[in-house]
Design an enzyme around this catalytic site. Structure first.
Site, PDB file in Angstrom:
ATOM      1  N   HIS A 153      58.091 -77.547  71.515  1.00 10.00           N
ATOM      2  CA  HIS A 153      56.684 -77.683  71.890  1.00 10.00           C
ATOM      3  C   HIS A 153      56.297 -76.530  72.831  1.00 10.00           C
ATOM      4  CE1 HIS A 153      52.901 -79.642  72.739  1.00 10.00           C
ATOM      5  NE2 HIS A 153      53.106 -79.412  74.022  1.00 10.00           N
ATOM      6  N   MET A 203      53.247 -80.705  61.925  1.00 13.98           N
ATOM      7  CA  MET A 203      52.050 -81.213  62.600  1.00 13.98           C
ATOM      8  C   MET A 203      51.727 -82.664  62.239  1.00 13.98           C
ATOM      9  SD  MET A 203      51.403 -78.612  64.360  1.00 13.98           S
ATOM     10  CE  MET A 203      49.751 -78.714  65.025  1.00 13.98           C
ATOM     11  N   ARG A 235      50.967 -93.894  56.542  1.00 17.81           N
ATOM     12  CA  ARG A 235      51.906 -92.974  57.185  1.00 17.81           C
ATOM     13  C   ARG A 235      53.369 -93.344  56.848  1.00 17.81           C
ATOM     14  NH1 ARG A 235      51.748 -90.616  62.646  1.00 17.81           N
ATOM     15  NH2 ARG A 235      49.706 -91.521  62.785  1.00 17.81           N
TER      16      ARG A 235
END
Ligand code: GRF
Length: 214
Positions: free
Chosen positions: A111, A92, A67
């Protein structure tokens, strides 16, 4: 007040990106989008950016084992443009602390729930299942958690008995397309300050169609 420069991160349709573009095009938001980054090659938002001549870059997370390496690649791209604000618009992926620390006080997200209620996915389904009477959208600072950074503003709507997930999604998008550009405008105008990972000045709250600060 000078123009605010933006990097916008997306993964999909990009209707929020479009709302920001429209606000800029109509002269209501003094901003320029320096680049759009997507982690997903199918994201329609990339085409939207392309249409307006906005630099758009695909960085596919599947090409990275770690990541942090994916995040590093995005950091490098954004660094080239020295932007004031990083706007997550349907992006996402959860960002690592490396990314958060690289752009302290500069990352915001939208959100589709009234946070802290329902972080994560499937918010509309949860609202229907729990027979909630109120739903909404929240814009918040981004930290290492899932939809957990400090709230900058929110906008709510009523949930009617006849509402379905689909009708709620339509309602929620309407709210998002109003609230996100409005908050970016207030940041540009200095009405909202992001500092020390906190929000200073007035939080925007919109309830029953009325905008007020608290
Ligand atoms: C929005 O509902 C946003 O709240 C969520 O992802 C969705 C993105 O929609 N984070 P779009 O790609 O902007 O149309």
């Amino acid at each position: 007040m000078s123009e605010i420069s933006l990097a916008i991160l997306i993964s999909g349709n990009g209707s929020n990106l479009q709302a920001i573009i429209d606000e800029i095009e109509s002269g209501k938001l003094d901003a320029s989008i320096k680049l759009v980054i997507s982690n997903n090659s199918d994201a329609y938002g990339l085409q939207r950016a392309q249409k307006y001549g906005i630099t758009n870059i695909l960085i596919d997370h599947k090409n990275f084992n770690e990541r942090e390496d994916f995040d590093q690649k995005i950091i490098e791209k954004i660094d080239k443009y020295n932007v004031d604000l990083i706007v997550l618009a349907g992006f996402m992926r959860i960002l690592s602390s490396k990314f958060i620390n690289a752009f302290k006080n500069k990352i915001i997200n939208i959100h589709p729930s009234l946070l802290p209620k329902y972080p994560g996915l499937d918010t509309h389904r949860k609202v229907i299942e729990n027979k909630d009477k109120e739903h909404g959208v929240t814009v918040h600072l981004v930290d290492e958690g899932l939809d957990s950074g400090q709230i900058i503003g929110f906008m709510s709507c009523e949930v009617e008995k006849t509402d379905t997930e689909e009708s709620i999604e339509t309602k929620i998008h309407k709210l998002e397309h109003y609230l996100y550009p409005a908050i970016i405008r207030d940041i540009q105008k200095g009405k909202i300050h992001l500092k020390n990972n906190k929000v200073f000045h007035n939080k925007i709250v919109i309830k029953n169609g009325k905008k007020y600060f608290n």
